[in-house]
Motif scaffolding. Structure first.
Motif, PDB file in Angstrom:
ATOM      1  N   TRP A  28      -5.423  -3.308   2.565  1.00 49.51           N
ATOM      2  CA  TRP A  28      -5.117  -4.574   3.319  1.00 49.51           C
ATOM      3  C   TRP A  28      -3.616  -4.941   3.179  1.00 49.51           C
ATOM      4  O   TRP A  28      -3.120  -4.941   1.974  1.00 49.51           O
ATOM      5  CB  TRP A  28      -6.363  -5.594   3.305  1.00 49.51           C
ATOM      6  CG  TRP A  28      -6.501  -6.191   1.832  1.00 49.51           C
ATOM      7  CD1 TRP A  28      -5.843  -7.167   1.508  1.00 49.51           C
ATOM      8  CD2 TRP A  28      -7.084  -5.700   0.716  1.00 49.51           C
ATOM      9  NE1 TRP A  28      -5.972  -7.542   0.026  1.00 49.51           N
ATOM     10  CE2 TRP A  28      -6.802  -6.752  -0.384  1.00 49.51           C
ATOM     11  CE3 TRP A  28      -8.150  -4.939   0.559  1.00 49.51           C
ATOM     12  CZ2 TRP A  28      -7.527  -6.481  -1.435  1.00 49.51           C
ATOM     13  CZ3 TRP A  28      -8.688  -4.699  -0.696  1.00 49.51           C
ATOM     14  CH2 TRP A  28      -8.429  -5.531  -1.614  1.00 49.51           C
ATOM     15  N   GLY A  29      -3.118  -5.531   4.256  1.00 51.37           N
ATOM     16  CA  GLY A  29      -1.879  -6.396   4.008  1.00 51.37           C
ATOM     17  C   GLY A  29      -1.078  -5.521   5.237  1.00 51.37           C
ATOM     18  O   GLY A  29      -1.541  -5.603   6.433  1.00 51.37           O
ATOM     19  N   ILE A  30       0.175  -5.305   4.820  1.00 49.97           N
ATOM     20  CA  ILE A  30       1.099  -4.892   6.023  1.00 49.97           C
ATOM     21  C   ILE A  30       0.619  -3.441   6.343  1.00 49.97           C
ATOM     22  O   ILE A  30       0.629  -2.520   5.323  1.00 49.97           O
ATOM     23  CB  ILE A  30       2.451  -4.823   5.372  1.00 49.97           C
ATOM     24  CG1 ILE A  30       3.120  -6.352   5.260  1.00 49.97           C
ATOM     25  CG2 ILE A  30       3.686  -4.027   6.473  1.00 49.97           C
ATOM     26  CD1 ILE A  30       4.397  -6.449   4.473  1.00 49.97           C
ATOM     27  N   PHE A  53       1.881   5.385  -3.890  1.00 51.96           N
ATOM     28  CA  PHE A  53       2.874   4.437  -4.720  1.00 51.96           C
ATOM     29  C   PHE A  53       2.612   3.090  -3.843  1.00 51.96           C
ATOM     30  O   PHE A  53       3.070   2.132  -4.348  1.00 51.96           O
ATOM     31  CB  PHE A  53       4.321   4.803  -4.558  1.00 51.96           C
ATOM     32  CG  PHE A  53       4.909   4.620  -3.286  1.00 51.96           C
ATOM     33  CD1 PHE A  53       5.826   3.469  -2.906  1.00 51.96           C
ATOM     34  CD2 PHE A  53       4.943   5.601  -2.190  1.00 51.96           C
ATOM     35  CE1 PHE A  53       6.441   3.677  -1.696  1.00 51.96           C
ATOM     36  CE2 PHE A  53       5.487   5.449  -0.953  1.00 51.96           C
ATOM     37  CZ  PHE A  53       6.302   4.345  -0.758  1.00 51.96           C
ATOM     38  N   LEU A  54       1.943   3.070  -2.713  1.00 54.39           N
ATOM     39  CA  LEU A  54       1.912   1.678  -1.927  1.00 54.39           C
ATOM     40  C   LEU A  54       0.582   0.934  -2.397  1.00 54.39           C
ATOM     41  O   LEU A  54      -0.442   1.618  -2.378  1.00 54.39           O
ATOM     42  CB  LEU A  54       1.454   2.195  -0.570  1.00 54.39           C
ATOM     43  CG  LEU A  54       2.839   2.704   0.089  1.00 54.39           C
ATOM     44  CD1 LEU A  54       2.547   3.217   1.596  1.00 54.39           C
ATOM     45  CD2 LEU A  54       4.172   1.717   0.298  1.00 54.39           C
ATOM     46  N   ASP A  55       0.740  -0.266  -2.984  1.00 49.51           N
ATOM     47  CA  ASP A  55      -0.110  -0.989  -3.597  1.00 49.51           C
ATOM     48  C   ASP A  55      -1.343  -1.193  -2.457  1.00 49.51           C
ATOM     49  O   ASP A  55      -1.049  -2.074  -1.537  1.00 49.51           O
ATOM     50  CB  ASP A  55       0.210  -2.314  -4.120  1.00 49.51           C
ATOM     51  CG  ASP A  55       1.358  -1.994  -5.165  1.00 49.51           C
ATOM     52  OD1 ASP A  55       1.116  -1.533  -6.100  1.00 49.51           O
ATOM     53  OD2 ASP A  55       2.466  -2.305  -4.487  1.00 49.51           O
ATOM     54  N   LYS A 111      -1.587  -4.807  -0.927  1.00 54.68           N
ATOM     55  CA  LYS A 111      -0.428  -5.352  -0.316  1.00 54.68           C
ATOM     56  C   LYS A 111      -0.109  -4.695   0.997  1.00 54.68           C
ATOM     57  O   LYS A 111       0.469  -5.101   1.935  1.00 54.68           O
ATOM     58  CB  LYS A 111       0.887  -5.292  -1.037  1.00 54.68           C
ATOM     59  CG  LYS A 111       0.666  -6.296  -2.519  1.00 54.68           C
ATOM     60  CD  LYS A 111       1.954  -6.075  -3.348  1.00 54.68           C
ATOM     61  CE  LYS A 111       1.849  -6.916  -4.506  1.00 54.68           C
ATOM     62  NZ  LYS A 111       2.888  -6.604  -5.471  1.00 54.68           N
ATOM     63  N   PHE A 112      -0.833  -3.374   0.978  1.00 53.16           N
ATOM     64  CA  PHE A 112      -0.520  -2.739   2.360  1.00 53.16           C
ATOM     65  C   PHE A 112      -1.783  -2.057   2.852  1.00 53.16           C
ATOM     66  O   PHE A 112      -2.606  -1.555   2.044  1.00 53.16           O
ATOM     67  CB  PHE A 112       0.444  -1.380   2.005  1.00 53.16           C
ATOM     68  CG  PHE A 112       1.995  -1.881   1.289  1.00 53.16           C
ATOM     69  CD1 PHE A 112       2.627  -2.341   2.356  1.00 53.16           C
ATOM     70  CD2 PHE A 112       2.126  -1.863   0.210  1.00 53.16           C
ATOM     71  CE1 PHE A 112       4.137  -2.387   2.070  1.00 53.16           C
ATOM     72  CE2 PHE A 112       3.421  -2.273  -0.109  1.00 53.16           C
ATOM     73  CZ  PHE A 112       4.451  -2.654   0.701  1.00 53.16           C
ATOM     74  N   PHE A 141       8.400  -4.774   3.524  1.00 57.85           N
ATOM     75  CA  PHE A 141       8.133  -6.398   3.363  1.00 57.85           C
ATOM     76  C   PHE A 141       9.046  -7.270   3.963  1.00 57.85           C
ATOM     77  O   PHE A 141       8.805  -8.120   4.769  1.00 57.85           O
ATOM     78  CB  PHE A 141       7.901  -6.758   1.771  1.00 57.85           C
ATOM     79  CG  PHE A 141       6.688  -6.640   1.203  1.00 57.85           C
ATOM     80  CD1 PHE A 141       5.571  -7.376   1.575  1.00 57.85           C
ATOM     81  CD2 PHE A 141       6.737  -6.011   0.075  1.00 57.85           C
ATOM     82  CE1 PHE A 141       4.319  -7.211   0.826  1.00 57.85           C
ATOM     83  CE2 PHE A 141       5.273  -5.766  -0.682  1.00 57.85           C
ATOM     84  CZ  PHE A 141       4.140  -6.154  -0.153  1.00 57.85           C
ATOM     85  N   ASP A 142      10.539  -6.889   3.721  1.00 61.12           N
ATOM     86  CA  ASP A 142      11.698  -7.636   4.320  1.00 61.12           C
ATOM     87  C   ASP A 142      11.473  -7.590   5.881  1.00 61.12           C
ATOM     88  O   ASP A 142      11.971  -8.651   6.555  1.00 61.12           O
ATOM     89  CB  ASP A 142      12.891  -7.153   3.678  1.00 61.12           C
ATOM     90  CG  ASP A 142      13.123  -7.707   2.388  1.00 61.12           C
ATOM     91  OD1 ASP A 142      12.110  -8.314   1.764  1.00 61.12           O
ATOM     92  OD2 ASP A 142      14.134  -7.166   2.031  1.00 61.12           O
TER      93      ASP A 142
END
Length: 298
Positions: free
Chosen positions: A24-26, A47-49, A52-53, A292-293
């Motif tokens: 879940w996340g971006i 590698f994507l947490d 967060k993603f 993120f940015d």
């Protein structure tokens, strides 16, 4: 249309796609290379947490359980299918992580549907025609037959260093001590070692990957424009300067044509450098920060 998921097959308005969502996340859409499949996408996304993603993995058209349409099988059609998949999952906008043969569809997706892509990370991605090299007979057996597929899987378990060195040699210009040193570095890093070994089992051009591979070879050779000048989202380009599969000039050319892009060149990096290189972890962190940015950038 709501997503209907049965055995990882999602039925979209443009046809079925083997796909899954985790975390879940971006939201990040993962586009594997050629050949490949959802197994390669899973490896790419490790590698994507997941806290967060939200990671969307899939098999591109013609690979594994995503059928190749007999009528709509262009790069444009693949971009349309990706949007249909996002609609099925009710995801309005995503970041896109594309490696190698996933690059052309990623560029077309961002160009044709600018409101659906927040940011793009393109790793060793062709931006103009790519012609498949002639394959030596031994490689055809190893990477194009059931026997070869079984042998590679056996070697990944019983002789992983041999598989890793062979992969690095085949995907770049490193030789001798330079190749041996990188092999040792990859073997010593659990994440890099796992990635290379997992990817090695997904690059067979026969069987359930044959249709996708042949379609990619045909489509990539005929590339005229991927609409790079029309891409509105920020694009992070990552390329190794020792890559012999997709040469560095693909990303250099894209960087010159994209309205908003940044180019990271990995010194003595092979086609696998984003995942297997002394600077791999650093560049992966850069990619995560990029997503993120720019998640809410426009």
């Amino acid at each position: 249309m709501a997503a209907t998921n049965f055995d990882s097959c999602v039925y979209t308005s443009a046809g079925p796609v083997e796909a899954e969502v985790s975390g879940w996340g971006i939201p990040i859409l993962i586009l594997h290379g050629s050949p490949g499949g959802i197994d390669a996408a899973r490896a790419m996304s490790q590698f994507l947490d997941r806290d967060k993603f939200k990671v969307i993995c899939l098999s591109r058209p013609g690979y594994l359980n995503t059928p190749l349409s007999p009528v709509h099988h262009s790069i444009d059609a693949e971009a349309d299918l990706l949007v249909a998949l996002l609609d099925a999952f009710r995801i309005p906008r995503v970041g896109v992580l594309a490696w190698s043969g996933g690059g052309p569809a990623a560029y077309q997706l961002a160009s044709r549907y600018p409101h659906r892509v927040s940011a793009l990370v393109a790793i060793a991605a062709p931006s103009s025609p790519w012609i498949a090299p002639k394959t030596p007979i031994l490689e055809k057996i190893m990477f194009g037959t059931k026997i070869g597929d079984r042998l590679i899987k056996y070697l990944t378990s019983h002789s992983p260093e041999h598989v890793i060195e062979g992969a690095l040699e085949g995907e770049g210009s490193l030789r001798g001590d330079e190749l041996h040193l990188l092999t040792e570095q990859v073997m010593a890093d659990p994440a890099q070692r796992q990635l290379v070994l997992e990817i090695a089992t997904t690059v067979n051009t026969g069987g359930r990957r044959k249709d996708g591979w042949q379609n990619d070879v045909e489509n990539f050779a005929a590339i005229k424009s991927l609409g790079l000048e029309q891409i509105q989202c920020p694009v992070l380009l990552v390329h190794g300067d020792a890559d012999t599969d997709a040469v560095l000039s693909y990303s250099e050319t894209a960087h010159a044509r994209l309205p908003l892009s940044s180019l990271v060149v990995m010194p003595r990096g092979t086609h696998l450098s984003f995942y297997a290189h002394p600077q791999a972890r650093e560049v992966q962190e850069m990619a995560k920060k990029w997503f993120f940015d720019h998640a809410q950038s426009f």
